[in-house]
Design an enzyme around this catalytic site. Structure first.
Site, PDB file in Angstrom:
ATOM      1  N   GLU B 342       0.882  -1.180   0.000  1.00  0.00           N
ATOM      2  CA  GLU B 342       0.000   0.000   0.000  1.00  0.00           C
ATOM      3  C   GLU B 342       0.917   1.226   0.000  1.00  0.00           C
ATOM      4  O   GLU B 342       0.963   2.000   0.950  1.00  0.00           O
ATOM      5  CB  GLU B 342      -0.899  -0.016   1.245  1.00  0.00           C
ATOM      6  N   HIS B 367      -4.473  -4.797  -0.065  1.00  0.00           N
ATOM      7  CA  HIS B 367      -4.164  -3.738  -1.036  1.00  0.00           C
ATOM      8  C   HIS B 367      -3.293  -4.203  -2.207  1.00  0.00           C
ATOM      9  O   HIS B 367      -3.726  -4.202  -3.339  1.00  0.00           O
ATOM     10  CB  HIS B 367      -3.539  -2.496  -0.373  1.00  0.00           C
TER      11      HIS B 367
HETATM   12 ZN   LIG Z   1      -6.684  -1.891   5.648  1.00  0.00          ZN
END
Ligand SMILES: [Zn+2]
Ligand SMILES: [Zn+2]
Lengths: 495, 495
Positions: B342, B367
Site C-alpha cells: 500500500e 491492497h
Molecule cells: Zn486496511
C-alpha cells in the site's frame, strides 16, 4: 527462470531464498541484465544517493503536473546529469512541436510579411504574405505584425498581451488543473495551438529554419538521432505558391544533410509520414498510396507511415483496414508506426487499436498507454519485439495519468517490456529534447530501484528499436558507446 | 493458450483471427470464463446499456475523487443494481470504521456520561465516565456533552460547529484536493479521526452496539459474510475498569451469534487480530504469542493475524521476521493476512513487504497496490492463489491514485489475477458496505468490457478466498448461488 522459485510450502523464510528473489526481480527490470563497468558502478552509487535526496524533497516532481514540476526538475542534480547523458534516438516526436515557443515568437513572428488574425474562439492564426492575404473565416481582419509592433512601446508586452506566446503552446504558469479541467478542454487547446503554429512553420523559409532549430535542440540535449512523425504539408512561399509533399520530404532530407555536415556526430533523421485519423477511408487509401510512392523515392530517409490526432475522437484502425492492407496486398514495404492505446476508454472500438496495430504488423506502438488492460496485445508486443514509445509528460499533460508513478510503463519496465522514452510534442508541453521525459521515467517509473543500467538500456533500446537497418544500428551503437563511456568517465572523475 | 496466437509474420489481418484474439482477451479477464444463463445474459445486456450511459455522463465518476463522486454514484442505475446484488463477503474491513459517522454522533455521543475534550491539533477525544475523568494531556478540560448541549439552542448545530462530525471521518464536502493536499496530511487526519472515534467505540455498551450496527450496514448492503481486522482493544466500563483481549474477541463472537440468530441468511464473521506496525520487535513477538493463544481458544472464530497503520511510516515486515516466524517454529497454525504494497515508495525497504508477505506465507494480500512493480511477487501471488484485497476508494482517498481507471487492479483483472473487492474503512471515506467499491471496480477498472460475469466472479472470489474451511465455503457458495439467482431473475423480470 520464472518457475524455479516456486518451492512449494515453506515455513520460516530463508534469507538466501529471499535475497535470490529480490535479485531475480532486479534482474527482470529494464536494464537489470546490464553488466556494469567499474566506472558505471561508481556513477550508479552517485545516482543512488541523488535519488534518495530526490525522494526526500517536499514535493516529488513525478507526482506533480509537469507545468508545476518543471522548475523543480530544473534544479534537480539528476536532471542535470540526464541532460549530459547521451540518450540515443528520439523515436516519437512530431514535426511542429520540436522547437520551444520563445524561438517561434522571437525568430519567426518578427520576420517581415507576418500577418496575424484572432479567431472567434480566442486563438490566433498566422500567414506570411507579400500582400494583404484574403480574409479567413471566423477570424478578425489580418494585421501586419510589424505595423502593430511599431505602434507599441514594448513589443515583448505585445507578445504576451496579444496572446501570441500562450496561443502557441499548452504550457501555462497558471494552475493547469484549473486551465485544463478535462481531456476535452486540453485537447481542444492542443488542436488550436497546433493550428496557430501551422501558418508560421509551413512558410518555406521558416520551415527549413524551424527544422534545423529543432534538430539543434535535440542535439544539444545529447540526442543523436531522430524519427520524425511528419504531416508533410504543402509548404508555401511568400507569393502563395505551394510545394508538393515530395518537396517537403526532400527539404527535410536537405536540412538533415546540412545539419549532419555541421555536426558529424549527429546520426541523422528518418521520417514517418502521418495523416490525421479524422479522414475517411478513401482519403486514407490515397494517403497510403502516396506514402508507398514516397517510400520508393526516399527508401533510406522515409521510415514509414502513421495516423495522428486524438484517438478517442478519431476513427479506429480497423475502420481503415482495407487502406492499411494495400502495401501487403501489393507486396510493397511500408512499415507502420501506429499511435495506439493513447486512451482510457476501455472496451470501446478505439480501445481495439492496440491489437489492430499489432495485427497490421506495426513496427512500434506510439504510447500504448492502455497496454496493461490488453494482455494478449501486451504478449504479442513483447514476443514480436514491438517496442512501446512511452511519452510520460505527454500522457500527464493530456490527462491520462496524474501521478507518473502510476504510469503503466512503470509496470512494463518492471518486467523489461520493450520500451523507448520519447517526448511527443515537447514544445506544446513546455519541455525540450528528451531529458525531461527521461527524468520522469527514471525517477518516476523506477523509484529508487532503477539505476544506471536502466538508463543505459533505454538509450540502447532507442537504437535497437529504431527503423535503422542492422548495419546502421551497429554503427549507431558503436558511436553511442564511445559517447557513453566518455560521459560516464567524465562524470565520475568530476565528482 | 497464450502461445497459440503467435502465427509468425502475417500481412493482411484475417478478421477471424482478430475475432479470436479479442475473444481470447475477453476470456482472460476476471469472470471471462463464466458460463452465463439466459437470465444472466439478459441482465448483462441491460448492464451494457447502463455502462454506455454511464460513460457518456459529463463527469465519469471513477475519474473523480470519491468525495465529489459520491453524489454522482448515488444517482447511477448501476450503483442501485450493485446495492441489490448479493456480493458475498467483505474480506478487508477494519473494526472501527464500519458504521457511518452520523450513527456515531446521533446514537453514541447523545448517551449519558459522554465527555469530550479538544486537542491541541484541532481534533477531539471522547470518554464515557461515571465521574469527571482525569485530564488528558494536550487536550482541553473534559466537558460533559449533555451539559454543553443543554445550553445550546440547536444541538445539531453543536455537532457541526464543535466539529464532532467532521472530526470522526475524512469525508468532507469541501474540495478534497485542498483539504488533503498530500499523503502526509490525509494520513495525519486519518489517525486523528481514528483516535477521536476510539474513546467512543471502546466503551463496552457502545462496543457491542457499534459492531451490531456495523454488521447491519453490511447486511443491508447485501453482504453475507465479514472478515474483520480487529485491534482487540481493552474495552472499558463506566467505572474505568477494562476487559481482556479474549473478552473483546468473545464479545465479537457473542454479537455475531446474536446477529446471525436475528438474520439467519447472514453467514457470520471471522476476526483477523491486528497490531500497529509502529511497535518494536519484542512487542510484536508478544502480540504473535497472544494471537496464537487466541487462535487456540477461538479456532473457528479467529482467522489469523495482520499488521496495520501506514506502511510508509511503519517498520517493514522483514524487520519483524523473527516474531512472525514464531508460529512456524512452534508448529502452530496462525494464518497471516498482511497489508502489503500500500505504497508508491518504489524500491524502498517498505516496498519489499509484498515479497516478504508471500515468503511469510500470507493467505491474502491487503491492497497490493504496488504489485505491478513486482513481477516475482505478482507471479507468486497468482501461482499460490494468494488473492489481493483491492480497496479502490481507500487507495484514492489516501492519494495513491487519482483516476481509478489507472488503478493497478484494472490490469490485474484483465488477466484474472485472484482479487477480491473490499472497502477497508468505509466510514472514514464516507462510504458504506461494499457497493461503492464494487461500483468503482466494475465501472472504473473494467470500463465497457467488464460484465455480469466479472461481478459474479468477484462475489464468488470473496467466498473462495475467504478463510472459511472448504465445507463452509461450499455451504456459503450454495447460499450465495440461490440469492444470486433470485437477484438475476428479479432484475430481469422487473425490467
Ligand atoms: Zn486496511
Ligand atoms: Zn504522438
Amino acid at each position: 527462470l520464472l518457475l524455479c522459485y516456486l518451492t512449494g510450502a515453506w515455513s520460516i523464510p530463508d534469507p538466501r531464498h529471499r535475497e535470490a528473489l529480490i535479485q531475480l526481480e532486479a534482474f527482470m527490470q529494464t536494464g537489470g541484465q546490464m553488466v556494469l563497468t567499474e566506472a558505471e558502478q561508481q556513477l550508479d552509487a552517485l545516482l543512488f544517493k541523488m535519488k534518495q535526496e530526490e525522494t526526500a524533497r517536499a514535493e516529488f516532481p513525478p507526482a506533480v503536473h509537469f507545468f508545476k514540476a518543471r522548475d523543480l526538475i530544473r534544479t534537480s542534480p539528476i536532471f542535470k546529469l540526464l541532460q549530459k547523458m547521451p540518450k540515443g534516438g528520439a523515436l516519437h516526436v512530431h514535426d511542429f512541436s520540436m522547437v520551444d515557443v520563445d524561438w517561434l515568437v522571437q525568430n519567426v513572428t518578427y520576420r517581415p510579411h507576418c500577418y496575424m488574425c484572432g479567431t472567434d474562439n480566442q486563438s490566433v492564426r498566422f500567414i506570411f504574405s507579400a500582400q494583404t492575404p484574403r480574409p479567413l473565416s471566423h477570424c478578425s481582419p489580418w494585421v501586419l505584425l510589424e505595423n502593430l509592433r511599431a505602434k507599441m512601446v514594448n513589443s515583448t508586452d505585445l507578445d504576451d498581451r496579444l496572446g501570441i506566446t500562450h496561443n502557441l503552446t499548452l504550457f501555462t504558469s497558471r494552475d493547469p488543473e484549473v486551465v485544463y479541467p478535462t481531456q476535452d478542454v486540453v485537447w481542444e487547446k492542443f488542436e488550436q495551438a497546433f493550428l496557430a503554429v501551422w501558418g508560421l512553420v509551413t512558410y518555406a523559409p521558416v520551415f527549413r529554419d524551424y527544422f534545423y532549430q529543432g534538430l539543434t535542440q535535440f542535439y544539444v540535449d545529447n540526442v543523436m538521432y531522430l524519427e520524425l512523425r511528419a504531416l508533410l504539408p504543402e509548404v508555401y512561399e511568400l507569393d502563395g505558391s505551394t510545394h508538393s509533399r515530395a518537396w517537403t520530404l526532400k527539404t527535410y532530407q536537405d536540412v538533415t544533410r546540412q545539419f549532419t555536415t555541421n555536426h558529424p556526430d549527429f546520426l541523422g533523421v528518418r521520417v514517418i509520414a502521418t495523416i490525421h485519423r479524422g479522414v475517411n477511408a478513401s482519403v486514407m487509401a490515397g494517403a497510403v498510396e502516396e506514402a508507398m510512392e514516397l517510400k520508393k523515392s526516399f527508401p533510406d530517409f522515409m521510415a514509414g507511415f502513421d495516423l495522428v490526432g486524438r484517438e478517442d475522437r478519431g476513427r479506429p484502425l480497423w475502420y481503415f483496414r482495407d487502406a492499411l492492407s494495400l502495401p501487403a496486398e501489393k507486396g510493397i514495404t511500408l512499415p507502420y508506426f501506429f499511435h495506439a492505446g493513447e486512451t482510457d476508454l476501455e472496451g470501446t472500438d478505439v480501445d481495439q487499436n492496440l491489437l489492430d496495430a499489432l495485427l497490421l504488423n506495426t513496427s512500434r506502438i506510439g504510447h500504448g498507454f492502455a497496454l496493461l488492460h490488453h494482455p494478449v496485445a501486451k504478449d504479442l508486443s513483447r514476443k514480436k519485439g514491438v517496442a512501446v514509445e512511452v511519452c510520460p509528460i505527454s500522457n500527464q499533460v493530456l490527462k491520462l495519468v496524474k501521478d507518473l508513478r502510476n504510469h503503466p510503463a512503470a509496470a512494463l519496465m518492471s518486467e523489461s517490456h520493450p520500451v523507448v522514452i520519447s517526448s511527443d510534442d515537447p514544445a506544446m508541453f513546455g519541455a525540450s529534447g528528451l531529458s525531461y521525459d527521461f527524468y520522469e521515467a527514471f525517477v518516476g517509473f523506477g523509484g529508487i530501484k532503477s539505476h544506471i543500467g536502466s538508463l543505459k538500456q533505454l538509450a540502447m533500446n532507442s537504437i535497437r528499436y529504431s527503423s535503422l537497418e542492422s548495419e546502421q544500428q551497429e554503427k549507431a551503437l558503436g558511436l553511442w558507446q564511445r559517447r557513453w563511456q566518455k560521459f560516464v568517465s567524465k562524470w565520475t572523475f568530476s565528482k
